[in-house]
Structures are given as structure tokens and as C-alpha cells.
Design an enzyme around this catalytic site. Structure first.
Site, short mmCIF file in Angstrom:
data_model
loop_
_atom_site.label_atom_id
_atom_site.label_comp_id
_atom_site.label_asym_id
_atom_site.label_seq_id
_atom_site.Cartn_x
_atom_site.Cartn_y
_atom_site.Cartn_z
N GLU A 77 0.82 -1.20 0.00
CA GLU A 77 0.00 0.00 0.00
C GLU A 77 0.86 1.26 0.00
O GLU A 77 1.74 1.42 0.82
CB GLU A 77 -0.92 0.02 1.23
CG GLU A 77 -1.83 -1.20 1.34
CD GLU A 77 -2.93 -1.24 0.27
OE1 GLU A 77 -3.05 -0.26 -0.49
OE2 GLU A 77 -3.65 -2.25 0.20
N CYS A 140 -7.29 -0.89 8.78
CA CYS A 140 -5.93 -0.95 8.22
C CYS A 140 -5.46 0.44 7.81
O CYS A 140 -4.32 0.82 8.08
CB CYS A 140 -5.88 -1.90 7.02
SG CYS A 140 -6.09 -3.62 7.49
N HIS A 163 -1.18 -5.62 2.48
CA HIS A 163 -2.37 -6.48 2.63
C HIS A 163 -2.06 -7.89 2.13
O HIS A 163 -1.38 -8.08 1.13
CB HIS A 163 -3.55 -5.90 1.81
CG HIS A 163 -4.43 -5.01 2.61
ND1 HIS A 163 -4.67 -3.69 2.29
CD2 HIS A 163 -5.16 -5.27 3.74
CE1 HIS A 163 -5.51 -3.17 3.19
NE2 HIS A 163 -5.82 -4.10 4.08
N1 PCA Z 1 -7.97 -6.07 7.56
C1 PCA Z 1 -8.83 -4.93 7.76
C2 PCA Z 1 -8.63 -4.54 9.20
C3 PCA Z 1 -7.97 -5.71 9.84
C4 PCA Z 1 -7.52 -6.54 8.74
O1 PCA Z 1 -6.82 -7.56 8.85
C5 PCA Z 1 -8.60 -3.81 6.76
O2 PCA Z 1 -8.21 -4.11 5.61
O3 PCA Z 1 -8.85 -2.65 7.05
#
Ligand code: PCA
Length: 198
Positions: A77, A140, A163
Site C-alpha cells: 500500500e 488498516c 495487505h
Molecule cells: N484487515 C482490515 C482490518 C484488519 C484486517 O486484517 C482492513 O483491511 O482494514
């Protein structure tokens, strides 16, 4: 190089969180200088939990992992946005509706890592990876905005959010959803943590 590696507790309909499974796998490698912390999936709690871990670890770099349903690659990201908005509640039952994280704060913060090089390094090992320009507006993104704020307060500190897909065989992943092997995701994260200081 001291690295703080974070993963999340389970949330929503999922009984496991692939980000934590990957973080544990990386922790088991026992690399010197890598501290691993599990964070809550709550808008109210995640920033303080990160700051506590940073105070304890004093890292040179923060590498944060989160689970993202439906991808079949690791997603590096680039951006954190100053907004919280969600259609599903966090683990406190909280549902933000277009709220700023920091009223008056910068609209967006960018990673201070060499994200394209990190992505290339992962792909060079035959692992699927992409750079993304949105981490969403859920917890996140809230965490990432805090980490990049901490970087502004601490010269030289770096931060990157990545991610993770579901892992192959993850019990609570919906049938038919994309996934990756846990070992491959851990290898991708190992590449990132070893290259992030360069
Ligand atoms: N994914 C979520 C929050 C916690 C996680 O593992 C997200 O992409 O915001």
C-alpha cells in the site's frame, strides 16, 4: 535494523486473520531485530496499541500486515487517507461515517519506503505482488495513517502497510475466494523486511 512487524486479530465473519498467521510464521524464523505485535481491529484502540509497540521496540521500520478478502497477491500500500468510513462494524461494534482521523490533518500520507523496489524484489522471487493506491477506509488505513504520522515525528523511521490474501486452507475463508500459500506470503514479508532499510 530493528523492525516492528504487526498483524491483526480476527474481525468480522473471519475466525482467523491471515495477517496474524503470516506474522507468526515470520516470527518463527527468529530473525534478529524483528519484534511482532498483534493489534486490535478497532478504530478507537489501534493507534494507541501501535504507539505502545513503537515505544517499546524503537524500530527503524514498521511493517504492518492486514487481511484483504479476494486478492491473490501481496498488496503493498502506497497511501493512507485521513478518513474513516465503513459498511461493517469494527470489533467494538463501531461504524464510522466519513470521519476524519485527524480533523485538519493532511488528506493523505504516502509511504516513505521505496515501495516499487520492494514490490519488484518480491516479484523477482516468483511471488505475486502489486503496488496499490488505496488501503481502504477501514482499520488498516487508520493504522497506516498513524504509522506514517509516527514517521513524521521520528526522523528516519519508515513504514509500509501490506495487505495479505486469505491463506490456502484458511477455515473461515468463504469458499472459492482467492488465496496464497502461507509460506509464500511469509517469504514475501521476509524479503520486504530484509530490504526495507536499503
Ligand atoms: N484487515 C482490515 C482490518 C484488519 C484486517 O486484517 C482492513 O483491511 O482494514
Amino acid at each position: 535494523m530493528r523492525i516492528l512487524l504487526t498483524g491483526f486479530e480476527p474481525f468480522g465473519n473471519y475466525k482467523e486473520n491471515s495477517s496474524w498467521a503470516v506474522a507468526e510464521k515470520v516470527a518463527a524464523c527468529g530473525f534478529e531485530g524483528v519484534s511482532v505485535t498483534r493489534l486490535p481491529v478497532t478504530f478507537a484502540g489501534v493507534a494507541a496499541a501501535l504507539r505502545k509497540a513503537v515505544d517499546e521496540c524503537r524500530p527503524d521500520a514498521i511493517v504492518m500486515l492486514g487481511q484483504s478478502a479476494g486478492i491473490d497477491y501481496v498488496k503493498l500500500e502506497r497511501v493512507a487517507i485521513n478518513m474513516m468510513d465503513s459498511a461493517s462494524a469494527d470489533n467494538d461494534g463501531y461504524l464510522p461515517d466519513e470521519e476524519p482521523i485527524y480533523p485538519g490533518g493532511e488528506a493523505a500520507l504516502f509511504t516513505n519506503t521505496n515501495i516499487k523496489e520492494l514490490c519488484r524484489a518480491v516479484k523477482e522471487q516468483g511471488l505475486p505482488a502489486k503496488v496499490s493506491n488505496s488501503a481502504g477506509l477501514y482499520v488498516c488505513n487508520r493504522l497506516y495513517y498513524e504509522a506514517l504520522t509516527i514517521c513524521k515525528e521520528n526522523r528516519g523511521m519508515k513504514a509500509l502497510f501490506v495487505h495479505m490474501p486469505f491463506y490456502d486452507g484458511q477455515p473461515s475463508a468463504p469458499a472459492g475466494k482467492s488465496n496464497m500459500l502461507l509460506d509464500d506470503m511469509a517469504q514475501a514479508v521476509n524479503i520486504i523486511i530484509h530490504k526495507i532499510g536499503q
